[in-house]
Design a protein around this motif. Structure first.
Motif, PDB file in Angstrom:
ATOM      1  N   THR A  76       0.940  -1.372   0.025  1.00 46.27           N
ATOM      2  CA  THR A  76       0.125  -0.090   0.130  1.00 46.27           C
ATOM      3  C   THR A  76       0.988   1.381   0.223  1.00 46.27           C
ATOM      4  O   THR A  76       2.229   1.234   0.346  1.00 46.27           O
ATOM      5  CB  THR A  76      -0.902   0.141   1.112  1.00 46.27           C
ATOM      6  OG1 THR A  76      -0.150  -0.010   2.506  1.00 46.27           O
ATOM      7  CG2 THR A  76      -1.772  -1.270   1.050  1.00 46.27           C
ATOM      8  N   GLN A  77       0.258   2.328  -0.182  1.00 50.46           N
ATOM      9  CA  GLN A  77       0.980   3.463  -0.439  1.00 50.46           C
ATOM     10  C   GLN A  77       1.583   3.853   0.880  1.00 50.46           C
ATOM     11  O   GLN A  77       3.073   4.292   1.080  1.00 50.46           O
ATOM     12  CB  GLN A  77       0.090   4.733  -0.880  1.00 50.46           C
ATOM     13  CG  GLN A  77       0.749   6.127  -0.822  1.00 50.46           C
ATOM     14  CD  GLN A  77       1.648   6.074  -2.272  1.00 50.46           C
ATOM     15  OE1 GLN A  77       1.062   5.470  -3.300  1.00 50.46           O
ATOM     16  NE2 GLN A  77       2.742   6.785  -2.261  1.00 50.46           N
ATOM     17  N   PHE A  80       4.702   1.893   1.319  1.00 51.28           N
ATOM     18  CA  PHE A  80       5.528   2.238   0.555  1.00 51.28           C
ATOM     19  C   PHE A  80       6.241   3.406   1.298  1.00 51.28           C
ATOM     20  O   PHE A  80       7.766   3.541   1.402  1.00 51.28           O
ATOM     21  CB  PHE A  80       4.840   2.773  -0.723  1.00 51.28           C
ATOM     22  CG  PHE A  80       6.006   3.138  -1.830  1.00 51.28           C
ATOM     23  CD1 PHE A  80       7.064   2.243  -2.233  1.00 51.28           C
ATOM     24  CD2 PHE A  80       6.169   4.385  -2.067  1.00 51.28           C
ATOM     25  CE1 PHE A  80       8.067   2.768  -3.268  1.00 51.28           C
ATOM     26  CE2 PHE A  80       7.144   5.113  -3.038  1.00 51.28           C
ATOM     27  CZ  PHE A  80       8.016   4.038  -3.719  1.00 51.28           C
ATOM     28  N   TYR A 134       8.864  -1.114  -7.313  1.00 52.79           N
ATOM     29  CA  TYR A 134       7.818  -0.181  -6.987  1.00 52.79           C
ATOM     30  C   TYR A 134       8.305   0.939  -7.184  1.00 52.79           C
ATOM     31  O   TYR A 134       7.687   1.974  -7.452  1.00 52.79           O
ATOM     32  CB  TYR A 134       7.640  -0.473  -5.419  1.00 52.79           C
ATOM     33  CG  TYR A 134       6.864  -1.432  -5.255  1.00 52.79           C
ATOM     34  CD1 TYR A 134       5.374  -1.455  -5.899  1.00 52.79           C
ATOM     35  CD2 TYR A 134       6.950  -2.641  -4.622  1.00 52.79           C
ATOM     36  CE1 TYR A 134       4.445  -2.528  -5.508  1.00 52.79           C
ATOM     37  CE2 TYR A 134       5.977  -3.706  -4.396  1.00 52.79           C
ATOM     38  CZ  TYR A 134       4.754  -3.687  -4.948  1.00 52.79           C
ATOM     39  OH  TYR A 134       4.014  -4.579  -4.771  1.00 52.79           O
ATOM     40  N   PRO A 138       5.528   3.390 -10.125  1.00 50.48           N
ATOM     41  CA  PRO A 138       4.780   3.627  -8.802  1.00 50.48           C
ATOM     42  C   PRO A 138       3.152   3.429  -8.945  1.00 50.48           C
ATOM     43  O   PRO A 138       2.474   3.329  -7.847  1.00 50.48           O
ATOM     44  CB  PRO A 138       5.144   5.116  -8.635  1.00 50.48           C
ATOM     45  CG  PRO A 138       5.764   5.480  -9.701  1.00 50.48           C
ATOM     46  CD  PRO A 138       6.101   4.289 -10.602  1.00 50.48           C
ATOM     47  N   ILE A 141       1.384   0.553  -6.887  1.00 46.99           N
ATOM     48  CA  ILE A 141       1.471   0.413  -5.540  1.00 46.99           C
ATOM     49  C   ILE A 141      -0.217   0.413  -5.246  1.00 46.99           C
ATOM     50  O   ILE A 141      -1.137   1.017  -5.813  1.00 46.99           O
ATOM     51  CB  ILE A 141       2.166   1.702  -4.887  1.00 46.99           C
ATOM     52  CG1 ILE A 141       3.197   1.586  -5.051  1.00 46.99           C
ATOM     53  CG2 ILE A 141       1.712   1.833  -3.476  1.00 46.99           C
ATOM     54  CD1 ILE A 141       4.113   3.008  -4.769  1.00 46.99           C
TER      55      ILE A 141
END
Lengths: 442, 490
Positions: A76-77, A80, A134, A138, A141
């Motif tokens: 998940t953001q 990350f 990742y 991006p 994500i």
């Protein structure tokens, strides 16, 4: 007459003609034995071929397979951002990965507790790979991403059967006995599987720390560039030399001298051509070392005699009536050769050239001397760079792998041989087809 | 202008010359090609050749001469005291060349201004850093002399390049003008063009001679150089081979020759009986169907690259032999210490030579006239008696020739022995010992970064010379025997 009949029968052939005496039997047995020796000799030869091919295939085919671990993972953001914020970033990704892997293994009914060390033994360092993915993508994500991660080389060999559980001591730091249990369980669950290893065909050489990732691609390209040089030099020069010797050369000392030279060059050991290349092209002319250009030049000189001999044979096979007819309608000698004889001899010339190229493709020894065994871990960027830049060639790369101690490289060497033989086979089949399709008998 | 663009320019001029020459010939004939001596294409080709040949010869000579002349001039400009103790003028010159190349590269990549590369009052350490940026690593600090010499080198080269372009283009244009003025309908263009083609053909045929000359020169020069720093008597008669790049190495060829001959002997012991017997069977007994299958199968062995045999020896045959003759082997004899041995290499090389011996012997046996066989069979001899007492004696010289050719192959073979025979040079009778050969040592002495001035590297050329002489002698002798034999029946 009377004398003869009075003689007692002293002839050895006293019995019936239909019955073999001892000497005849012996002679016939000898005959049968001799024939058996011949059959045995052929069988030994064919057996050697079979053993050789079996050794190549059984040792080399596993090189085309690679064990991978397939894991679905969602980052998940927030995860990350959190991972990017820490000091040891790859460590964070590794943790995320372990969580994902553990949950999938739980789902498959495997109860294995992972810690970082065990993961490293199974998969090597994966954190960097995942992070790189990742950072480059991006947009992925938050999505479910399936990672195909290469398993460690020992797990790979375990799956291929070349590494046994018993071979590993308890204090081996690369792999532990319990890792095999985990690997077995993962294979049951379909998380660990063997796939065709495209990287072996397209990849480049790697160092000793990553033997599983080594590929033969760059050296195939090196061989390809050398063959281009050989084709573009040896074919025109060989054909021109053959035309001169077969059609124009007067019978004199100079011609004889050329002929003697060609037949001697055909028998000079290939390593001597390597010495020639080293001394003349590198020492004297300062051409770049390890370059396919120099390799191609050396192999050109080596294959020229082969090409000249086969080209002359096919020029000789064109009947003189063709030449006479051309001269008769007013062509010059040169025109009769280039317009009539050469096109008719072309299939034979091409066949001979392909066989000469196949010979050059498998040659190793001269390449060792001009330095084409270096470690080359990248593809050339440009055409000129491919000719001049350092590169390896297929046989030299195989030699290089064979000289390393890691058994994974040995497997790669056998696999490389399969690829080399596939190329040679293809070239020979093309030559045979050309001959069958275009050869003319007068 | 670089040589590549200059070449393209000259080719362009030649193309123009072709079109002009062809056009002028046609117009001089009033557009009717029946009035021309040759076909129009020959007039064009003639004009193009007049452009190409002189200018390309000049370009080639220039490319050879320029580095020599310019190098000598720059070298003369370096004061003698600039050459430090323990260094030579050659080393200084190679520094100068490297700096000059680095400056060229840096200018080409735009790292430094062209004017910066020519001014004399530059900061030396800065130059070094800038060159490091473009990937030219310089070992030691650049001295002022080296930098000025490098700048002189660049300047001289630049002016030479300029004059090269001017002269080559001028010559090409002069050729064009001459050919154009010469071209008219009665000019024998085809004869000129064909003469040039003939010279090209002769040149191509002479490459065989040039190759031999190149081989001889590269071997002889370096061998003489080797014997200048290492006594020849030691090389030929010493019983030890122990090179050490630190100096004080013993370089006796005898252990290597022994290894070579031992391995070749075993290879021939394998290849000759099998090859000869299969040739006899294939040519005398086998039905056409068997022959058409067995012969190509055997010949596949000849098409397999030697690196494959090398790997086969190292990884399959070696361990297999160890499992019988090694420690804890099936025979319990412990003769073999490792997989690489004379026997390993010899066996595999024997397999490689089977098709070589069999196809040569096959040809020779087939060349024996059928009448001789018929005579023997008619007298009541069996087939094997005919073969042993009539065919083989008649074919013997040819078979000996074939065996000698196989021996020369075995002696010159490299990859199998590099991988399969081991690296230790020793004089031993045990065929299960690792030994090494002349070819394997040529490879090991010349691979890796060694300079060509040390006896340890130069010895490889002396070894190569020995190898060349032995194999050449065997080949010439074998061909002589074969040829002499063939004359009897043809």
């Amino acid at each position: 007459m009377t004398d003869a009949s009075a003689q007692p029968q002293t002839s050895k052939h006293s019995g019936s003609l239909l019955e073999q005496d001892a000497r005849t039997r012996r002679r016939n047995a000898k005959e049968a034995r001799f024939k058996a020796y011949g059959i045995a000799a052929i069988l030994v030869g064919v057996l050697a071929l079979i053993v050789l091919l079996w050794a190549i295939l059984s040792n080399g085919l596993p090189a085309f397979q690679r064990a991978i671990v397939q894991v679905d993972m969602t980052v998940t953001q927030e995860e990350f951002d959190a991972a990017e914020g820490t000091l040891f970033k790859t460590k964070e990704y590794e943790k995320l990965f372990v969580t994902a892997l553990s949950s999938q293994m739980m789902a498959a009914g495997i109860d294995a507790n992972f810690e970082g060390k065990a993961l490293e033994r199974l998969l090597g360092k994966v954190g960097g790979t995942i992070r790189a993915y990742y950072r480059e993508n991006p947009d992925q994500i938050g999505e479910v991403v399936t990672f195909d991660l290469a398993a460690a080389s020992r797990i790979d060999r375990y799956l291929k059967g070349s590494l046994k559980r018993e071979d590993i001591g308890p204090d081996n730091r690369f792999i532990q006995p319990e890792d095999f249990d985990v690997a077995d369980a993962m294979r049951e669950a379909g998380l660990l599987k063997q796939v065709f290893d495209w990287n072996f065909i397209t990849g480049v050489d790697t160092g000793v720390d990553n033997p599983g990732g080594a590929g033969i691609g760059a050296s195939v390209l090196g061989s390809f560039f050398m063959m281009i040089v050989v084709l573009f030099l040896a074919l025109p020069i060989g054909v021109a030399a053959s035309i001169y010797l077969e059609e124009f050369a007067p019978k004199n000392r100079f011609t004889d001298f050329i002929e003697v030279n060609i037949s001697n060059l055909a028998a000079v050991p290939s390593i001597v051509f390597g010495i020639l290349g080293l001394a003349v092209f590198i020492q004297f002319m300062h051409l770049p070392q390890s370059a396919p250009l120099v390799g191609g030049l050396v192999l050109t000189l080596m294959t020229l005699p082969t090409i000249i001999i086969s080209t002359r044979a096919s020029l000789k096979a064109v009947p003189p009536s063709i030449r006479d007819a051309a001269l008769g309608v007013g062509a010059s000698k040169m025109q009769s050769v280039f317009h009539h004889v050469l096109p008719l001899a072309a299939p034979g010339i091409l066949t001979g050239t392909i066989i000469g190229l196949a010979q050059a493709l498998g040659e190793t020894a001269p390449l060792l001397l001009i330095g084409m065994v270096g470690f080359v871990a990248r593809y050339p960027d440009t055409f000129l760079g491919g000719l001049e830049g350092p590169n390896s060639a297929m046989p030299a790369q195989i030699y290089n792998w064979a000289a390393r101690s890691d058994p994974v490289f040995t497997e790669k060497a056998w696999g490389g041989i399969i690829i080399l033989l596939v190329f040679l086979l293809a070239m020979n089949i093309i030559a045979i087809i050309l001959r069958r399709r275009f050869e003319r008998r007068w | 202008m670089s040589a590549f663009w200059l070449l393209l320019l000259v080719l362009g001029i030649a193309l123009v010359s072709y079109v002009l020459g062809r056009g002028r010939a046609l117009s001089s004939a009033g557009g009717d090609i029946r009035n021309l001596h040759s076909l129009p294409v020959y007039y064009g080709a003639n004009a193009a050749l007049f452009v190409l040949i002189p200018s390309l010869i000049l370009l080639m000579l220039w490319m050879v001469a320029q580095p020599l002349v310019v190098g000598a001039r720059v070298q003369a400009s370096i004061p003698a005291e600039a050459v430090s103790e323990g260094s030579t003028i050659g080393l200084v010159m190679s520094d100068v060349r490297r700096v000059a190349d680095g400056l060229d590269l840096a200018v080409a990549q735009g790292v430094i201004e062209p004017s910066y590369a020519t001014t004399s009052d530059t900061n030396l350490t800065e130059v070094r850093e800038r060159l490091g940026d473009v990937g030219v690593a310089l070992g030691s600090d650049i001295s002022v002399t080296v930098l000025t010499a490098a700048q002189l080198l660049r300047e001289t080269n630049a002016s030479w390049y300029f004059w090269r372009t001017v002269l080559v283009v001028a010559l090409a244009l002069a050729g064009l003008g001459y050919a154009y003025s010469m071209t008219q309908k009665d000019f024998r263009a085809r004869n000129t063009v064909e003469r040039v083609i003939l010279y090209l053909l002769i040149g191509a045929a002479s490459i065989a001679i040039l190759t031999t000359v190149g081989i001889l020169f590269s071997l002889i020069f370096n061998t003489v150089e080797f014997f200048r720093i290492y006594p020849a008597s030691e090389f030929f008669f010493s019983l030890t081979w122990s090179p050490s790049f630190g100096g004080g190495s013993e370089l006796g060829i005898l252990p290597l020759l022994w290894g070579t001959f031992y391995i070749s002997l075993i290879a021939l012991l394998v290849a000759v009986p099998i090859g000869l017997l299969s040739a006899i069977y294939l040519s005398e007994y086998a039905s056409p169907a068997v022959r058409s299958i067995a012969k190509p199968l055997l010949e596949v062995l000849a098409g397999i690259p030697t690196i494959v045999y090398g790997l086969f020896a190292l990884l399959t045959v070696g361990p297999f032999l160890v499992s019988f003759f090694g420690q804890n082997g099936h025979f319990g004899v412990n003769w073999m210490a490792g997989g690489t041995a004379v026997m390993t290499a010899g066996l595999v090389m024997g397999i490689m030579l089977i098709p070589f011996v069999s196809s040569l012997s096959d040809d020779i046996i087939n060349a024996v006239p059928q009448a001789m066989r018929d005579g023997s069979l008619g007298l009541g001899a069996t087939k094997s008696e005919t073969i042993k007492q009539v065919v083989l004696p008649a074919a013997l010289p040819g078979i000996v020739g074939a065996i000698l050719l196989a021996a020369s192959r075995a002696i010159g073979e490299t990859m199998i022995v590099v991988l399969g025979a081991g690296a230790a040079a020793r004089l031993s009778m045990n065929p299960f010992d690792a030994m090494t050969t002349v070819t394997a040592k040529i490879v090991s002495q010349l691979t890796g970064d060694s300079d060509f001035a040390s006896p340890e590297a130069l010895v490889a050329f002396a070894l190569g010379m020995t190898l060349f002489v032995i194999t050449l002698g065997l080949n010439v002798f074998a061909l002589y025997i074969v040829r002499k034999y063939r004359e009897q029946y043809e």
